[in-house]
Design a protein around this motif. Sequence first.
Motif, PDB file in Angstrom:
ATOM      1  N   LYS A 164       0.818  -1.213   0.000  1.00  0.00           N
ATOM      2  CA  LYS A 164       0.000   0.000   0.000  1.00  0.00           C
ATOM      3  C   LYS A 164       0.852   1.265   0.000  1.00  0.00           C
ATOM      4  CE  LYS A 164      -3.737   0.293  -0.106  1.00  0.00           C
ATOM      5  NZ  LYS A 164      -4.571   0.472  -1.298  1.00  0.00           N
ATOM      6  N   LEU A 165       2.039   1.224   0.580  1.00  0.00           N
ATOM      7  CA  LEU A 165       2.928   2.385   0.558  1.00  0.00           C
ATOM      8  C   LEU A 165       3.412   2.678  -0.861  1.00  0.00           C
ATOM      9  CD1 LEU A 165       5.128   1.949   3.750  1.00  0.00           C
ATOM     10  CD2 LEU A 165       3.480   3.775   3.283  1.00  0.00           C
TER      11      LEU A 165
ATOM     12  N   HIS B 216      -8.083   3.751   2.211  1.00  0.00           N
ATOM     13  CA  HIS B 216      -7.569   5.091   2.494  1.00  0.00           C
ATOM     14  C   HIS B 216      -8.664   5.940   3.128  1.00  0.00           C
ATOM     15  CE1 HIS B 216      -4.585   3.772  -0.363  1.00  0.00           C
ATOM     16  NE2 HIS B 216      -3.847   4.783   0.002  1.00  0.00           N
TER      17      HIS B 216
ATOM     18  N   ASN C 240      -3.481   5.227   4.994  1.00  0.00           N
ATOM     19  CA  ASN C 240      -3.971   3.870   5.100  1.00  0.00           C
ATOM     20  C   ASN C 240      -4.731   3.700   6.393  1.00  0.00           C
ATOM     21  OD1 ASN C 240      -2.779   3.034   2.724  1.00  0.00           O
ATOM     22  ND2 ASN C 240      -0.915   2.345   3.723  1.00  0.00           N
TER      23      ASN C 240
ATOM     24  N   CYS D 120      -0.489   2.880  -3.672  1.00  0.00           N
ATOM     25  CA  CYS D 120      -1.639   3.269  -2.852  1.00  0.00           C
ATOM     26  C   CYS D 120      -2.972   3.090  -3.574  1.00  0.00           C
ATOM     27  CB  CYS D 120      -1.484   4.693  -2.331  1.00  0.00           C
ATOM     28  SG  CYS D 120      -1.323   5.932  -3.615  1.00  0.00           S
TER      29      CYS D 120
END
Length: 174
Positions: free
Chosen positions: A144-145, A165, A171, A148
Amino acid sequence: MKVSPSSAATADSCRKLRKLHIDAWSRFGSRTIGDDGVLSIATRCAKLQEVVLMGIPATVGSFNVLASNCPALERMAICNTDTVGDSELVFIAAKFTSLKKLCIKNCPISDTGVKSVGEGCPSLVKLKVKRCRGVTKASVCQLKLHRCSVVASIDAGSMIFDLEHDSWGRNVQI
């Protein structure tokens, strides 16, 4: 390579096939198709957009033919096979550039496989991983980093988590 007559006949008569769902276990409990059947179909059905392989002992060889012959493949699910691990996910991440949705269930993958999918698969928008005990929350957070926009849903046996998000782009676990 031994190709079953039924999978070759199916592939020959369905060259415009767009969706393929194969469950390797018949209702009588025996294998009905193998990696050779996937190779046969992938060689002949270039318009495939969706492939679901349940219990198929798929290998890098069959994924290579799928990647080469089926450039429009957008959705793939791989379930219940011991032959699809991190090295196969590394290959999928590198070769399936049109893949938008990937689901992996009950396969021996780890954080390494999830990381490779996050670094590859440039069109990916959704990743679902279920019952793959080698996957941890840390790899999903890393995914996710770096990506995203990818929706990741992970159920690693005893832990279930989805990452989304909030309105500021951070997150949050739901």
